[in-house]
Design a protein around this motif. Structure first.
Motif, PDB file in Angstrom:
ATOM      1  N   GLN A  42       0.827  -1.255   0.099  1.00 14.99           N
ATOM      2  CA  GLN A  42       0.122  -0.136  -0.104  1.00 14.99           C
ATOM      3  C   GLN A  42       0.974   1.333   0.035  1.00 14.99           C
ATOM      4  N   HIS A  43       0.278   2.283  -0.151  1.00 10.10           N
ATOM      5  CA  HIS A  43       1.045   3.656  -0.226  1.00 10.10           C
ATOM      6  C   HIS A  43       0.654   4.395   1.007  1.00 10.10           C
ATOM      7  N   VAL A  44       1.528   4.738   1.762  1.00 11.35           N
ATOM      8  CA  VAL A  44       1.623   5.536   3.012  1.00 11.35           C
ATOM      9  C   VAL A  44       1.977   6.943   2.716  1.00 11.35           C
ATOM     10  N   TYR A  45       1.147   7.913   3.612  1.00 11.79           N
ATOM     11  CA  TYR A  45       1.429   9.367   3.528  1.00 11.79           C
ATOM     12  C   TYR A  45       0.989  10.085   4.591  1.00 11.79           C
ATOM     13  N   VAL A  46       1.525  11.187   4.873  1.00 14.98           N
ATOM     14  CA  VAL A  46       1.004  12.020   6.332  1.00 14.98           C
ATOM     15  C   VAL A  46       0.063  13.221   5.742  1.00 14.98           C
ATOM     16  N   ARG A  47      -0.879  13.323   6.736  1.00 16.87           N
ATOM     17  CA  ARG A  47      -1.399  14.573   6.471  1.00 16.87           C
ATOM     18  C   ARG A  47      -1.345  15.157   7.914  1.00 16.87           C
ATOM     19  N   ILE A  48      -1.605  16.561   7.884  1.00 21.08           N
ATOM     20  CA  ILE A  48      -1.490  17.612   8.927  1.00 21.08           C
ATOM     21  C   ILE A  48      -2.817  18.178   8.955  1.00 21.08           C
ATOM     22  N   VAL A  49      -3.469  18.036  10.041  1.00 22.08           N
ATOM     23  CA  VAL A  49      -4.930  18.815  10.276  1.00 22.08           C
ATOM     24  C   VAL A  49      -4.899  19.488  11.398  1.00 22.08           C
ATOM     25  N   ASP A  50      -5.868  20.487  11.379  1.00 20.99           N
ATOM     26  CA  ASP A  50      -6.362  21.713  12.334  1.00 20.99           C
ATOM     27  C   ASP A  50      -6.816  20.619  13.389  1.00 20.99           C
ATOM     28  N   ALA A  51      -6.460  20.846  14.825  1.00 20.07           N
ATOM     29  CA  ALA A  51      -6.956  20.110  15.866  1.00 20.07           C
ATOM     30  C   ALA A  51      -8.440  20.449  16.115  1.00 20.07           C
ATOM     31  N   ALA A  52      -8.663  21.920  15.970  1.00 15.84           N
ATOM     32  CA  ALA A  52     -10.125  22.455  16.193  1.00 15.84           C
ATOM     33  C   ALA A  52     -10.883  21.983  15.044  1.00 15.84           C
ATOM     34  N   ASP A  53     -10.664  21.788  13.703  1.00 15.01           N
ATOM     35  CA  ASP A  53     -11.503  21.489  12.789  1.00 15.01           C
ATOM     36  C   ASP A  53     -10.730  20.339  11.769  1.00 15.01           C
ATOM     37  N   GLN A  54     -10.992  19.005  12.094  1.00 14.27           N
ATOM     38  CA  GLN A  54     -10.265  18.043  11.733  1.00 14.27           C
ATOM     39  C   GLN A  54     -10.345  17.581  10.148  1.00 14.27           C
ATOM     40  N   GLN A  55     -11.485  18.437   9.667  1.00 17.84           N
ATOM     41  CA  GLN A  55     -11.626  18.448   8.307  1.00 17.84           C
ATOM     42  C   GLN A  55     -11.012  19.227   7.509  1.00 17.84           C
ATOM     43  N   ARG A  56     -10.216  20.315   8.070  1.00 13.92           N
ATOM     44  CA  ARG A  56      -9.297  21.395   7.557  1.00 13.92           C
ATOM     45  C   ARG A  56      -7.774  20.778   7.389  1.00 13.92           C
ATOM     46  N   VAL A  57      -7.396  20.288   6.238  1.00  8.05           N
ATOM     47  CA  VAL A  57      -6.083  19.810   6.109  1.00  8.05           C
ATOM     48  C   VAL A  57      -4.843  20.912   5.628  1.00  8.05           C
TER      49      VAL A  57
END
Length: 135
Positions: A42-57
C-alpha cells in the motif's frame, strides 16, 4: 567598537526570540518508522490537520510504497502558512488501502524555537519528523 558589538548582539537576540507572530511554512515530512498492520503493498502518506477542525487539512505529503525502506523524506503539498504557536495540529499517518494508521496531537509546549525547525511527533504506531522554516 565594543558598543557596536553589544548593540548587534541585542538586536539579534530580540529578533530571534520573537517567532510567536511569524508564520511557519511546512516544507518536508520524514517518516522514520510506523507499525504496518497490513502485510500487503500500500502507499502511505502524512496529513497535518487542524485540531479544532479536523476536516481542515493544513498539509499533505506525497505517498510512499510500504514495501520500500524507511526513513523517507517527502515534500509537503501546502501553500498554507500559519502562526504555528497559535494553533494546535494533529499529524496523521494514512495508507491508501487501510485508511488511518495512527494520529498524534502536536504538543507545542514541547518544542523550542530553532531554525530550521524540526519537530518529532511519535507514538507507539508511528514516528514522524516535520521540517520547515519561518517566514
Amino acid at each position: 567598537m565594543k558598543y557596536i558589538t553589544l548593540l548587534a548582539i541585542i538586536i539579534v537576540s530580540i529578533t530571534a526570540c520573537q517567532k510567536d507572530n511569524q508564520n511557519f511554512k511546512l516544507k518536508t515530512v520524514t517518516i522514520n518508522a510506523y507499525t504496518n498492520k497490513n502485510s500487503g503493498l500500500q502507499h502511505v502518506y502524512v496529513r497535518i490537520v487542524d485540531a479544532a477542525d479536523q476536516q481542515r487539512v493544513i498539509g499533505k505529503s506525497a505517498s510512499y510504497p510500504s514495501n520500500l525502506p524507511l526513513p523517507v523524506t517527502l515534500g509537503i503539498t501546502s501553500s498554507l502558512k500559519q502562526a504555528l504557536y497559535k494553533q494546535t495540529c494533529i499529524v496523521q499517518l494514512w495508507a491508501d488501502s487501510t485508511g488511518l494508521i495512527s494520529s498524534q496531537k502536536m504538543n507545542m509546549d514541547s518544542y523550542k524555537i530553532i531554525f530550521p525547525l524540526e519537530m518529532d511527533v511519535k507514538n507507539k504506531d508511528m514516528d514522524v519528523t516535520l521540517s520547515g522554516n519561518w517566514d
